[in-house]
Design an enzyme around this catalytic site. Sequence first.
Site, mmCIF file in Angstrom:
data_model
loop_
_atom_site.group_PDB
_atom_site.id
_atom_site.type_symbol
_atom_site.label_atom_id
_atom_site.label_comp_id
_atom_site.label_asym_id
_atom_site.label_seq_id
_atom_site.Cartn_x
_atom_site.Cartn_y
_atom_site.Cartn_z
ATOM 1 N NE ARG A 33 -1.923 -1.869 2.765
ATOM 2 C CZ ARG A 33 -2.092 -3.103 2.319
ATOM 3 N NH1 ARG A 33 -3.085 -3.389 1.558
ATOM 4 N NH2 ARG A 33 -1.259 -4.070 2.648
ATOM 5 C CB THR A 34 3.404 2.584 2.267
ATOM 6 O OG1 THR A 34 2.618 2.194 3.394
ATOM 7 C CG2 THR A 34 4.011 3.937 2.539
ATOM 8 C CG HIS A 92 3.657 4.201 8.584
ATOM 9 N ND1 HIS A 92 3.710 5.020 7.473
ATOM 10 C CD2 HIS A 92 3.260 2.982 8.139
ATOM 11 C CE1 HIS A 92 3.355 4.323 6.406
ATOM 12 N NE2 HIS A 92 3.085 3.087 6.790
ATOM 13 C CE LYS A 102 26.204 -3.530 -6.545
ATOM 14 N NZ LYS A 102 26.308 -2.557 -7.634
ATOM 15 N NE ARG A 132 7.217 0.945 4.788
ATOM 16 C CZ ARG A 132 5.999 0.411 4.860
ATOM 17 N NH1 ARG A 132 5.824 -0.860 4.599
ATOM 18 N NH2 ARG A 132 4.971 1.154 5.186
HETATM 19 C C1 NCD Z 1 1.621 -0.712 8.166
HETATM 20 C C2 NCD Z 1 3.134 -0.617 8.344
HETATM 21 O O1 NCD Z 1 3.869 -0.819 7.387
HETATM 22 O O2 NCD Z 1 3.518 -0.298 9.458
HETATM 23 N N1 NCD Z 1 1.247 -0.953 6.846
HETATM 24 C C3 NCD Z 1 1.011 0.112 6.031
HETATM 25 O O3 NCD Z 1 1.891 0.887 5.738
HETATM 26 N N2 NCD Z 1 -0.242 0.310 5.639
HETATM 27 C C4 NCD Z 1 0.984 -1.667 9.077
HETATM 28 C C5 NCD Z 1 1.502 -3.066 9.120
HETATM 29 O O4 NCD Z 1 2.407 -3.442 8.367
HETATM 30 O O5 NCD Z 1 0.963 -3.816 9.927
#
Ligand code: NCD
Length: 306
Positions: free
Chosen positions: A51-52, A129, A80, A101
């Site tokens: 999703r993100t 997040h 590397k 991320r």
């Molecule tokens: C969340 C995350 O990555 O922290 N997912 C997301 O970005 N929608 C929640 C999760 O992974 O449980």
Amino acid sequence: MQHLMSPLDLSVEELDKLLTLANDIEQNPQKYAHACEGKKLATCFYEPSTRTRLSFEAAMLNLGGSVLGFSSADSSSASKGESVSDTIRVISCYADICAMRHFKEGAPLVASQKSSIPVINAGDGGHQHPTQTLTDLLTIRSLKGRLDNLTIGLCGDLKFGRTVHSLIHALIRYPHMKFILISPEELRVPSYIREDLLEKNNIAFREVERLEDAMGDLDILYMTRVQRERFFNEDDYVRMKDFYILNRKKMALAKEDMIVMHPLPRVNEISVEVDDDPRAAYFKQAQYGVYVRMALILTLLEVEVC
Ligand code: NCD
């Protein structure tokens, strides 16, 4: 604001403006369809995501921009031994904005200090997040009509769940918010959140173990997945993973206008039978994630659309 590391990088007023922009994007998508033409977003994902990453990419594409990036540490030069500081210096030559991320807490912050383009923290380990929080705030404001005077139940893995940590940081700034923290003893919120955030700021909260003990009081139920990848051993995960399962029977205890949210991915914590309940808001929430990321990209790139 140049980068977004934590939801607190935005004041309540700035947040309000951003959410209003996101609502306008939702209503008038055509108006924004060319706003980022010629601009590039880099998605640097050292940790898995559906999703993100894809909602960031969809957001930039909806704005007429383009996207590049990598979706795992293995497929980047991290394998590397390259540092995030070096990687971001290079990415700064290729793109106008970067969503990162990382499995290490603080890595996007380190990157932002060496970057000449805006960096967005798209999740750093068990820490924060912020763009999920923007998504959550937009969902709450759009579906409940306000961000104050609400009782929210946060349920599941409150220890490792970064979405929960960021959301609590953001919501305590609004008046008369009440929190019910629903978790097994071993997965309670970290003490820095309980003591330094909730207790110090005199925020109304209680901790319970049984979902049934909170259900009837809630305006919002925010379910979360047990964060398998952050457990030290598999046996503990197996013991915890099905601790909560929201089903029709439990939904019967809730208010008629309660909403159920979940950052997704869901594992077993919400039974699929709940998906058809009009109070289930988690797929709508994923859609709001695109609008809010569009608004964030426009804001960080300082693109004005009249
Ligand atoms: C969340 C995350 O990555 O922290 N997912 C997301 O970005 N929608 C929640 C999760 O992974 O449980």
